[in-house]
Enzyme design. Sequence first.
Site, PDB file in Angstrom:
ATOM      1  N   SER A   1      92.180 -34.130 -15.880  1.00  0.00           N
ATOM      2  CA  SER A   1      91.903 -32.714 -16.108  1.00  0.00           C
ATOM      3  C   SER A   1      92.573 -32.194 -17.376  1.00  0.00           C
ATOM      4  O   SER A   1      92.202 -31.136 -17.883  1.00  0.00           O
ATOM      5  CB  SER A   1      92.374 -31.883 -14.908  1.00  0.00           C
ATOM      6  OG  SER A   1      91.651 -32.218 -13.745  1.00  0.00           O
TER       7      SER A   1
ATOM      8  N   GLY B   1      88.412 -31.988 -12.861  1.00  0.00           N
ATOM      9  CA  GLY B   1      88.027 -32.501 -14.165  1.00  0.00           C
ATOM     10  C   GLY B   1      88.417 -31.537 -15.271  1.00  0.00           C
ATOM     11  O   GLY B   1      88.904 -30.435 -15.005  1.00  0.00           O
TER      12      GLY B   1
ATOM     13  N   CYS C   1      89.053 -27.751  -7.665  1.00  0.00           N
ATOM     14  CA  CYS C   1      89.288 -27.443  -9.074  1.00  0.00           C
ATOM     15  C   CYS C   1      87.986 -27.300  -9.863  1.00  0.00           C
ATOM     16  O   CYS C   1      87.250 -26.354  -9.646  1.00  0.00           O
ATOM     17  CB  CYS C   1      90.216 -28.490  -9.682  1.00  0.00           C
ATOM     18  SG  CYS C   1      91.108 -27.881 -11.140  1.00  0.00           S
ATOM     19  N   LEU C   2      87.660 -28.222 -10.774  1.00  0.00           N
ATOM     20  CA  LEU C   2      86.418 -28.105 -11.541  1.00  0.00           C
ATOM     21  C   LEU C   2      85.212 -28.088 -10.615  1.00  0.00           C
ATOM     22  O   LEU C   2      84.261 -27.324 -10.834  1.00  0.00           O
ATOM     23  CB  LEU C   2      86.296 -29.261 -12.540  1.00  0.00           C
ATOM     24  CG  LEU C   2      85.019 -29.264 -13.387  1.00  0.00           C
ATOM     25  CD1 LEU C   2      84.978 -28.062 -14.324  1.00  0.00           C
ATOM     26  CD2 LEU C   2      84.897 -30.554 -14.189  1.00  0.00           C
TER      27      LEU C   2
ATOM     28  N   ASN D   1      96.275 -26.998 -11.663  1.00  0.00           N
ATOM     29  CA  ASN D   1      95.961 -27.439 -13.020  1.00  0.00           C
ATOM     30  C   ASN D   1      94.562 -26.979 -13.392  1.00  0.00           C
ATOM     31  O   ASN D   1      93.592 -27.702 -13.210  1.00  0.00           O
ATOM     32  CB  ASN D   1      96.056 -28.971 -13.145  1.00  0.00           C
ATOM     33  CG  ASN D   1      95.716 -29.431 -14.555  1.00  0.00           C
ATOM     34  OD1 ASN D   1      95.808 -28.650 -15.501  1.00  0.00           O
ATOM     35  ND2 ASN D   1      95.300 -30.673 -14.700  1.00  0.00           N
TER      36      ASN D   1
ATOM     37  N   TYR E   1      90.365 -22.056 -15.687  1.00  0.00           N
ATOM     38  CA  TYR E   1      89.232 -21.181 -15.368  1.00  0.00           C
ATOM     39  C   TYR E   1      89.283 -20.746 -13.910  1.00  0.00           C
ATOM     40  O   TYR E   1      89.921 -21.388 -13.076  1.00  0.00           O
ATOM     41  CB  TYR E   1      87.911 -21.906 -15.666  1.00  0.00           C
ATOM     42  CG  TYR E   1      87.765 -22.254 -17.126  1.00  0.00           C
ATOM     43  CD1 TYR E   1      87.119 -21.393 -18.002  1.00  0.00           C
ATOM     44  CD2 TYR E   1      88.304 -23.428 -17.640  1.00  0.00           C
ATOM     45  CE1 TYR E   1      87.013 -21.690 -19.353  1.00  0.00           C
ATOM     46  CE2 TYR E   1      88.205 -23.738 -18.984  1.00  0.00           C
ATOM     47  CZ  TYR E   1      87.555 -22.859 -19.841  1.00  0.00           C
ATOM     48  OH  TYR E   1      87.462 -23.153 -21.175  1.00  0.00           O
TER      49      TYR E   1
ATOM     50  N   HIS F   1      95.251 -27.933  -5.945  1.00  0.00           N
ATOM     51  CA  HIS F   1      95.190 -29.372  -5.694  1.00  0.00           C
ATOM     52  C   HIS F   1      95.941 -29.734  -4.413  1.00  0.00           C
ATOM     53  O   HIS F   1      97.172 -29.840  -4.419  1.00  0.00           O
ATOM     54  CB  HIS F   1      95.791 -30.147  -6.870  1.00  0.00           C
ATOM     55  CG  HIS F   1      94.883 -30.269  -8.036  1.00  0.00           C
ATOM     56  ND1 HIS F   1      94.333 -31.457  -8.436  1.00  0.00           N
ATOM     57  CD2 HIS F   1      94.399 -29.326  -8.885  1.00  0.00           C
ATOM     58  CE1 HIS F   1      93.558 -31.256  -9.491  1.00  0.00           C
ATOM     59  NE2 HIS F   1      93.587 -29.964  -9.775  1.00  0.00           N
TER      60      HIS F   1
ATOM     61  N   GLU G   1      96.131 -32.547  -2.931  1.00  0.00           N
ATOM     62  CA  GLU G   1      96.571 -33.947  -2.844  1.00  0.00           C
ATOM     63  C   GLU G   1      98.026 -34.139  -3.253  1.00  0.00           C
ATOM     64  O   GLU G   1      98.613 -35.191  -2.999  1.00  0.00           O
ATOM     65  CB  GLU G   1      95.666 -34.839  -3.700  1.00  0.00           C
ATOM     66  CG  GLU G   1      95.994 -34.906  -5.172  1.00  0.00           C
ATOM     67  CD  GLU G   1      95.658 -33.649  -5.944  1.00  0.00           C
ATOM     68  OE1 GLU G   1      96.126 -33.505  -7.099  1.00  0.00           O
ATOM     69  OE2 GLU G   1      94.922 -32.795  -5.415  1.00  0.00           O
TER      70      GLU G   1
END
Length: 381
Positions: A50, A244, A272-273, A314, A317, A355, A357
């Site tokens: 990312s 990503g 995320c992405l 992380n 956007y 995230h 994880e």
Amino acid sequence: MQTPLKDAWIYLANGMFFKAKSFGAETTSVGELVFNTSLTGYQEITTDPSYAGQFICFTMPEIGIVGTNLQDMESRGIFAKGILCRHYNEKYSNFRAVESLSAFLKNFGAMGICEIDTRFLTKTLRQEGAMMMVASTEISDKDELKTILEKSAKIEEIDYIKEVSTKASYKHTFGNFDFSTMDYTTPNTRQKIIAIDFGIKRSILNQLVSAGFNVEVIPHNFDAQSLIARFKARDFDGIFLSNGPGDPQILTQEIAGIKALIEARIPLFAICLGHQLLSLAQGYPTYKLKFGHHGGNHPVKNLLTNQVEITAQNHNYSVPESIAEIAEITHRNLFDNTIEGVRYKNTLICSFQHHPEAGPGPLESSALFQEFSKLLDAAKH
């Protein structure tokens, strides 16, 4: 005794110019500068796809102390342009370490810059926002660096997904790392999912397997109609959309493919992405945050349980508030109140910005993987 470090020069898009020291690859490189507030896990952060196209400024002043190892790789290499830190430690101490951070960065062509005021840089980014920069061990002239930066493409204009995604499908079969055996676990799996790789982290795949999923990873340029046909043939139970790099709005082919998956009513889970792409696929444009969220200590409130979870983040956007027209907002960031999680109405689709994880970071949100398993169970009834 540490070898004397070579000089490096940095020019920021706001006109600031710095002289520092280099401990990574000796080159000239352009990227977007962001800061990360994690206290540990610099190898996991550096190898997170990312961060493709970005320079990572660590607020933790001492970097390099534990060296680098094979288990903490989050991808096949480093896609970030480089890292910036206050102090670099060449001498490392850790029973898993195989080489120094300096050697690690050089192996992957990434820059390492130290002996610079990272507190000042972080304050600058907080005030002015993430910005493009150029760093060089070869060019010391400010005007020449300025010209290079002005002629370079902005990160929003570059599709890094093609670089970070897998080129061929594969099965991911091992779970989390077990320090008692110094090996990866091989949990029993009962549900099969397809993970679309936009820059997926290995710790996410490990967590999915540990949660009971049989995971097949496929490239970013997937054929939506083929996946729909496989789902109808009961070849898999659901689809995971990964994290990503970059601006999600330029990924027009991926957005179109995800829209087709939504219309086919396939259960979807995204991080995320992937979370941002789901929003775009349904007509809700994302927007860029001033300096993004990067670190392992961001408080997120679970609106369903009223509990606060400390999370790893992380991203640059965010999805818009208007998404509430079609989705229930389930999580919010307590730093700036931006949306961190949604559950789409009348669908088997949920997504999260943070995230869970924890690679690196806290494990407080790891239950989200089990929530996806429950979602797939519900789809069968």
